[in-house]
Design a protein around this motif. Structure first.
Motif, mmCIF file in Angstrom:
data_model
loop_
_atom_site.group_PDB
_atom_site.id
_atom_site.type_symbol
_atom_site.label_atom_id
_atom_site.label_comp_id
_atom_site.label_asym_id
_atom_site.label_seq_id
_atom_site.Cartn_x
_atom_site.Cartn_y
_atom_site.Cartn_z
ATOM 1 N N ASN A 51 -84.816 -11.346 -78.745
ATOM 2 C CA ASN A 51 -84.109 -10.066 -78.675
ATOM 3 C C ASN A 51 -83.131 -10.077 -77.515
ATOM 4 O O ASN A 51 -83.337 -10.774 -76.520
ATOM 5 N N ASP A 52 -82.087 -9.260 -77.638
ATOM 6 C CA ASP A 52 -81.120 -9.121 -76.559
ATOM 7 C C ASP A 52 -81.803 -8.522 -75.333
ATOM 8 O O ASP A 52 -82.684 -7.672 -75.447
ATOM 9 N N VAL A 53 -81.363 -8.965 -74.158
ATOM 10 C CA VAL A 53 -81.935 -8.507 -72.897
ATOM 11 C C VAL A 53 -80.825 -7.875 -72.064
ATOM 12 O O VAL A 53 -79.729 -8.437 -71.946
ATOM 13 N N TYR A 54 -81.114 -6.714 -71.484
ATOM 14 C CA TYR A 54 -80.155 -6.062 -70.591
ATOM 15 C C TYR A 54 -80.084 -6.844 -69.282
ATOM 16 O O TYR A 54 -81.107 -7.166 -68.682
ATOM 17 N N VAL A 55 -78.863 -7.144 -68.864
ATOM 18 C CA VAL A 55 -78.639 -7.856 -67.603
ATOM 19 C C VAL A 55 -77.940 -6.897 -66.651
ATOM 20 O O VAL A 55 -76.889 -6.334 -66.992
ATOM 21 N N GLU A 56 -78.514 -6.726 -65.491
ATOM 22 C CA GLU A 56 -77.939 -5.836 -64.491
ATOM 23 C C GLU A 56 -76.642 -6.456 -63.956
ATOM 24 O O GLU A 56 -76.679 -7.494 -63.277
ATOM 25 N N PRO A 57 -75.470 -5.848 -64.273
ATOM 26 C CA PRO A 57 -74.192 -6.425 -63.824
ATOM 27 C C PRO A 57 -74.111 -6.619 -62.309
ATOM 28 O O PRO A 57 -73.558 -7.609 -61.844
ATOM 29 N N ASP A 58 -74.682 -5.693 -61.555
ATOM 30 C CA ASP A 58 -74.611 -5.809 -60.097
ATOM 31 C C ASP A 58 -75.313 -7.070 -59.589
ATOM 32 O O ASP A 58 -74.909 -7.636 -58.571
ATOM 33 N N GLU A 59 -76.342 -7.521 -60.300
ATOM 34 C CA GLU A 59 -77.042 -8.753 -59.908
ATOM 35 C C GLU A 59 -76.111 -9.962 -60.046
ATOM 36 O O GLU A 59 -76.073 -10.839 -59.186
ATOM 37 N N VAL A 60 -75.335 -9.985 -61.120
ATOM 38 C CA VAL A 60 -74.389 -11.082 -61.351
ATOM 39 C C VAL A 60 -73.234 -10.994 -60.352
ATOM 40 O O VAL A 60 -72.834 -12.007 -59.766
ATOM 41 N N ILE A 61 -72.720 -9.795 -60.140
ATOM 42 C CA ILE A 61 -71.604 -9.591 -59.208
ATOM 43 C C ILE A 61 -72.021 -9.994 -57.788
ATOM 44 O O ILE A 61 -71.232 -10.563 -57.035
ATOM 45 N N LYS A 62 -73.266 -9.728 -57.426
ATOM 46 C CA LYS A 62 -73.775 -10.112 -56.102
ATOM 47 C C LYS A 62 -73.683 -11.625 -55.908
ATOM 48 O O LYS A 62 -73.275 -12.106 -54.852
ATOM 49 N N ILE A 63 -74.024 -12.394 -56.944
ATOM 50 C CA ILE A 63 -73.920 -13.856 -56.860
ATOM 51 C C ILE A 63 -72.459 -14.273 -56.718
ATOM 52 O O ILE A 63 -72.116 -15.129 -55.896
ATOM 53 N N ILE A 64 -71.579 -13.638 -57.495
ATOM 54 C CA ILE A 64 -70.146 -13.952 -57.430
ATOM 55 C C ILE A 64 -69.610 -13.689 -56.029
ATOM 56 O O ILE A 64 -68.884 -14.513 -55.459
ATOM 57 N N LYS A 65 -69.965 -12.562 -55.449
ATOM 58 C CA LYS A 65 -69.493 -12.225 -54.107
ATOM 59 C C LYS A 65 -70.036 -13.212 -53.057
ATOM 60 O O LYS A 65 -69.341 -13.566 -52.120
ATOM 61 N N THR A 66 -71.256 -13.673 -53.257
ATOM 62 C CA THR A 66 -71.830 -14.676 -52.354
ATOM 63 C C THR A 66 -71.045 -15.983 -52.443
ATOM 64 O O THR A 66 -70.737 -16.611 -51.434
ATOM 65 N N ILE A 67 -70.726 -16.388 -53.681
ATOM 66 C CA ILE A 67 -69.953 -17.626 -53.886
ATOM 67 C C ILE A 67 -68.577 -17.498 -53.235
ATOM 68 O O ILE A 67 -68.103 -18.421 -52.576
ATOM 69 N N ASN A 68 -67.936 -16.347 -53.420
ATOM 70 C CA ASN A 68 -66.570 -16.158 -52.940
ATOM 71 C C ASN A 68 -66.472 -15.841 -51.448
ATOM 72 O O ASN A 68 -65.378 -15.821 -50.906
ATOM 73 N N ALA A 69 -67.618 -15.600 -50.812
ATOM 74 C CA ALA A 69 -67.593 -15.210 -49.387
ATOM 75 C C ALA A 69 -67.167 -16.376 -48.520
ATOM 76 O O ALA A 69 -67.346 -17.504 -48.779
#
Length: 174
Positions: A156-174
């Protein structure tokens, strides 16, 4: 051997190396290809070709792959806002459709094409079941960040918290 003969020409390898080093120094300091070409009195297309020869990776900085994602459109929009260039998100239905009408050879070729494309990125965020994220992480030649959304097989489809993904992106880009 610094000098080599090519036909009627004698070429200095150290002179070539010196000019290439100068080009790279100007480019690293932020000069454009055109500015560097003008300063060194060489053709701008030479600089472009030189950079292409030495380029280790093409593509952007971050790729995101995920399935089966319940809030695919919401997550996709947030990723686009963050400037993510390569996004491959699928619902369970889309994942099944991707597999359903393909023969084995076509499916393998499509998976290799996707893997080849994603390997061009420096970082990859993988969202999926624990088993799938591990498999994909092992295949990719990049810094891999995984978000496990359940145990395999996910049906089944699973809800993914966008802020969790964005947090990783911001860490990578920091």
């Amino acid at each position: 051997m610094d000098y080599i003969r090519i036909g009627d020409k004698i070429v200095s390898l150290s002179k070539i190396t010196s000019v290439i080093n100068e080009i790279m120094e100007y480019r690293c300091k932020g000069y454009s290809q055109q500015e560097t070409a003008r300063i060194l009195d060489i053709d701008r297309t030479f600089i472009s070709r030189l950079e292409s020869i030495g380029e280790v990776r093409k593509g952007g900085n971050i790729a995101v792959i995920g399935f089966p994602i319940k809030n695919k459109l919401e997550l996709y929009e947030r990723l686009k806002e963050e400037g993510i260039e390569y996004i491959l998100l699928m619902t369970e239905e889309e994942r099944n459709d991707f597999i359903k009408d393909k023969g084995g050879e076509e499916l393998v070729n499509d998976i290799f094409k996707i893997t080849s494309e994603v390997r061009k990125y420096q970082h990859c965020i993988i969202i999926g079941s624990r088993m799938r994220t591990k498999l994909l992480a092992d295949l990719l030649d990049s810094h891999v960040y995984t978000i496990n959304i359940g145990e395999s097989p996910l049906k089944n489809d699973v809800y993914v918290e966008p802020d969790e993904v964005i947090k990783i992106i911001k860490t990578i880009n920091a």
